[in-house]
Design an enzyme around this catalytic site. Sequence first.
Site, mmCIF file in Angstrom:
data_model
loop_
_atom_site.group_PDB
_atom_site.id
_atom_site.type_symbol
_atom_site.label_atom_id
_atom_site.label_comp_id
_atom_site.label_asym_id
_atom_site.label_seq_id
_atom_site.Cartn_x
_atom_site.Cartn_y
_atom_site.Cartn_z
ATOM 1 N N ASP A 16 0.836 -1.128 0.119
ATOM 2 C CA ASP A 16 -0.018 -0.044 -0.009
ATOM 3 C C ASP A 16 0.836 1.307 -0.052
ATOM 4 O O ASP A 16 1.907 1.259 0.512
ATOM 5 C CB ASP A 16 -0.918 0.043 1.168
ATOM 6 C CG ASP A 16 -2.196 1.029 1.206
ATOM 7 O OD1 ASP A 16 -2.388 1.367 0.042
ATOM 8 O OD2 ASP A 16 -2.559 1.358 2.320
ATOM 9 N N GLY A 17 0.219 2.356 -0.431
ATOM 10 C CA GLY A 17 1.001 3.528 -0.803
ATOM 11 C C GLY A 17 1.573 4.146 -1.958
ATOM 12 O O GLY A 17 2.153 5.117 -1.965
ATOM 13 N N ASN A 18 1.290 3.256 -2.919
ATOM 14 C CA ASN A 18 1.670 3.817 -4.288
ATOM 15 C C ASN A 18 1.151 5.213 -4.519
ATOM 16 O O ASN A 18 1.771 6.088 -5.361
ATOM 17 C CB ASN A 18 1.260 3.071 -5.485
ATOM 18 C CG ASN A 18 1.876 1.386 -5.232
ATOM 19 O OD1 ASN A 18 2.676 1.321 -4.580
ATOM 20 N ND2 ASN A 18 1.363 0.651 -5.941
ATOM 21 N N ARG A 20 -0.160 7.607 -2.534
ATOM 22 C CA ARG A 20 0.370 8.808 -1.958
ATOM 23 C C ARG A 20 1.838 9.036 -2.329
ATOM 24 O O ARG A 20 2.244 10.239 -2.465
ATOM 25 C CB ARG A 20 0.398 8.545 -0.499
ATOM 26 C CG ARG A 20 -0.977 8.617 0.138
ATOM 27 C CD ARG A 20 -1.209 8.080 1.517
ATOM 28 N NE ARG A 20 -1.312 6.911 1.366
ATOM 29 C CZ ARG A 20 -1.151 5.567 2.287
ATOM 30 N NH1 ARG A 20 -0.907 6.135 3.463
ATOM 31 N NH2 ARG A 20 -1.224 4.562 1.969
ATOM 32 N N ARG A 29 -1.384 8.883 -10.431
ATOM 33 C CA ARG A 29 -1.178 7.921 -9.443
ATOM 34 C C ARG A 29 -0.485 6.653 -9.931
ATOM 35 O O ARG A 29 -0.112 5.950 -9.631
ATOM 36 C CB ARG A 29 -2.727 7.601 -8.946
ATOM 37 C CG ARG A 29 -3.119 8.571 -7.776
ATOM 38 C CD ARG A 29 -4.976 8.270 -7.458
ATOM 39 N NE ARG A 29 -4.651 6.858 -6.727
ATOM 40 C CZ ARG A 29 -4.497 6.627 -5.589
ATOM 41 N NH1 ARG A 29 -4.357 7.616 -4.638
ATOM 42 N NH2 ARG A 29 -4.423 5.397 -4.927
ATOM 43 N N HIS A 33 2.020 3.411 -9.107
ATOM 44 C CA HIS A 33 1.978 1.877 -9.384
ATOM 45 C C HIS A 33 3.052 1.601 -10.174
ATOM 46 O O HIS A 33 3.665 0.319 -9.958
ATOM 47 C CB HIS A 33 0.752 1.815 -9.976
ATOM 48 C CG HIS A 33 -0.501 2.059 -9.226
ATOM 49 N ND1 HIS A 33 -0.480 1.692 -7.731
ATOM 50 C CD2 HIS A 33 -1.778 2.878 -9.633
ATOM 51 C CE1 HIS A 33 -1.836 2.252 -7.329
ATOM 52 N NE2 HIS A 33 -2.593 2.789 -8.512
ATOM 53 N N ARG A 67 -12.425 2.276 -7.690
ATOM 54 C CA ARG A 67 -11.447 3.333 -8.012
ATOM 55 C C ARG A 67 -11.866 4.219 -9.452
ATOM 56 O O ARG A 67 -12.628 3.581 -9.951
ATOM 57 C CB ARG A 67 -9.935 2.936 -7.924
ATOM 58 C CG ARG A 67 -9.757 2.487 -6.508
ATOM 59 C CD ARG A 67 -8.058 2.509 -6.436
ATOM 60 N NE ARG A 67 -7.576 2.337 -5.376
ATOM 61 C CZ ARG A 67 -6.595 2.249 -4.779
ATOM 62 N NH1 ARG A 67 -5.491 2.453 -5.331
ATOM 63 N NH2 ARG A 67 -6.425 1.993 -3.414
ATOM 64 N N LEU A 127 11.181 -20.124 -5.284
ATOM 65 C CA LEU A 127 10.268 -19.399 -4.732
ATOM 66 C C LEU A 127 8.857 -19.243 -5.238
ATOM 67 O O LEU A 127 8.718 -19.247 -6.369
ATOM 68 C CB LEU A 127 11.031 -17.814 -4.803
ATOM 69 C CG LEU A 127 9.812 -16.592 -4.054
ATOM 70 C CD1 LEU A 127 9.891 -16.817 -2.507
ATOM 71 C CD2 LEU A 127 10.254 -15.287 -4.463
ATOM 72 N N ARG A 183 -4.632 -2.045 8.756
ATOM 73 C CA ARG A 183 -6.046 -2.746 8.761
ATOM 74 C C ARG A 183 -5.573 -3.862 7.553
ATOM 75 O O ARG A 183 -4.622 -3.689 7.194
ATOM 76 C CB ARG A 183 -7.255 -1.905 8.063
ATOM 77 C CG ARG A 183 -6.818 -1.214 6.873
ATOM 78 C CD ARG A 183 -8.032 -0.345 6.468
ATOM 79 N NE ARG A 183 -7.651 0.535 5.435
ATOM 80 C CZ ARG A 183 -7.725 2.042 5.687
ATOM 81 N NH1 ARG A 183 -8.018 2.629 7.000
ATOM 82 N NH2 ARG A 183 -7.471 2.796 4.665
HETATM 83 C C1 IPE Z 1 -5.432 -2.508 -0.230
HETATM 84 O O1 IPE Z 1 -5.166 -1.323 -0.287
HETATM 85 C C2 IPE Z 1 -5.335 -3.279 -1.377
HETATM 86 C C3 IPE Z 1 -4.005 -3.567 -2.062
HETATM 87 C C4 IPE Z 1 -2.919 -3.156 -1.604
HETATM 88 C C5 IPE Z 1 -3.956 -4.151 -3.591
HETATM 89 P P1 IPE Z 1 -5.997 -0.227 -0.241
HETATM 90 O O2 IPE Z 1 -5.448 1.236 -0.609
HETATM 91 O O3 IPE Z 1 -7.214 -0.523 -1.465
HETATM 92 O O4 IPE Z 1 -6.744 -0.573 1.114
HETATM 93 P P2 IPE Z 1 -7.988 0.554 1.672
HETATM 94 O O5 IPE Z 1 -9.057 1.096 0.834
HETATM 95 O O6 IPE Z 1 -7.180 1.971 2.112
HETATM 96 O O7 IPE Z 1 -8.059 -0.049 2.889
HETATM 97 C C1 IPE Z 2 -1.620 0.350 -3.311
HETATM 98 O O1 IPE Z 2 -1.171 1.700 -3.443
HETATM 99 C C2 IPE Z 2 -1.873 -0.430 -4.697
HETATM 100 C C3 IPE Z 2 -3.353 -0.702 -4.970
HETATM 101 C C4 IPE Z 2 -4.358 -0.628 -4.008
HETATM 102 C C5 IPE Z 2 -3.580 -1.047 -6.277
HETATM 103 P P1 IPE Z 2 -2.679 2.669 -3.216
HETATM 104 O O2 IPE Z 2 -2.812 2.986 -4.752
HETATM 105 O O3 IPE Z 2 -3.801 2.216 -2.592
HETATM 106 O O4 IPE Z 2 -1.748 3.770 -2.650
HETATM 107 P P2 IPE Z 2 -2.544 5.014 -1.514
HETATM 108 O O5 IPE Z 2 -3.097 3.964 -0.282
HETATM 109 O O6 IPE Z 2 -3.558 5.788 -2.210
HETATM 110 O O7 IPE Z 2 -1.268 6.016 -1.208
HETATM 111 MG MG MG Z 3 -4.196 2.542 -0.330
#
Ligand code: IPE
Ligand code: IPE
Ligand code: MG
Length: 244
Positions: A16-18, A20, A29, A33, A67, A127, A183
């Site tokens: 998570d966090g790509n 941001r 965004r 990714h 999204r 792996l 979470r």
């Molecule tokens: C969880 O991240 C799903 C993946 C990393 C693929 P999200 O960014 O979708 O999670 P929420 O919506 O913040 O809980």
């Molecule tokens: C996780 O990064 C990748 C996917 C859910 C596909 P996010 O796209 O959720 O990144 P944030 O949480 O918005 O930073």
């Molecule tokens: Mg996210």
Amino acid sequence: MTAKRVVPHHVAIVMDGNGRWATRRYLPRVAGHKKGVDALRACVRHCGDIGVKVLTVFAFSSENWNRPAEEVSGLMELLAVALSREVPQLQAEGVRIHFVGDRSNLSDKVRSGLAQAEAATAGNNRLVFNICFNYGGRWDVAQAAAGLAARGETITEQSLDRAMALSHVPDPDLLIRTGGEMRISNFLLWQAAYSELYFTDKLWPEFDAAALDKAVADYGRRERRFGKTSEQVAAETGRGRKAA
Ligand code: IPE
Ligand code: IPE
Ligand code: MG
């Protein structure tokens, strides 16, 4: 005395966090990714190098369809491109790819890319690399139960476990989530019952080999009790006998 390094057999990651990461750089965004794919490539390699045997990553959740359309199509495109680019190298590194998730509503292009990647790496065993794409923990429990019901099988913990999407690997030992949220977001609801959880504020594109080492070291300091007492665990493992 140098402590023996305890390497988790199975590591699962919510990457998570790509978004941001990209937004902070005034980038779209999808650029985040893309950078996330680079981080994943390095992570797969490092897992193989340190002796992790199974890596399971959350790449696209059942809920990520909500999204903006542009981001969803960007992610689908990125998966197709990444597969065609990365599979030869993964193949050379002895990585076996599995896709875990609902393939029924993916495009033909994505579906055939997944099947090809799995077929090309089917003979590898250094792996196991599970990519959860269009995956949700609730979907997994429901599809497993529906499969058993359709075959007239009795539902027990064991039969359900065998019908789940990750039945080819043991449960994750260590579950990492980057990006600061604490979470599960519908990831491995069933399989993470006894996983050690590790949360880091690092955004996924910044999660490098050193960050993985740190998570693995943290894991090595945990006492996994599986419902038993600390004393029982110490007696079984021969650790901590000197404790008063
Ligand atoms: C969880 O991240 C799903 C993946 C990393 C693929 P999200 O960014 O979708 O999670 P929420 O919506 O913040 O809980
Ligand atoms: C996780 O990064 C990748 C996917 C859910 C596909 P996010 O796209 O959720 O990144 P944030 O949480 O918005 O930073
Ligand atoms: Mg996210």
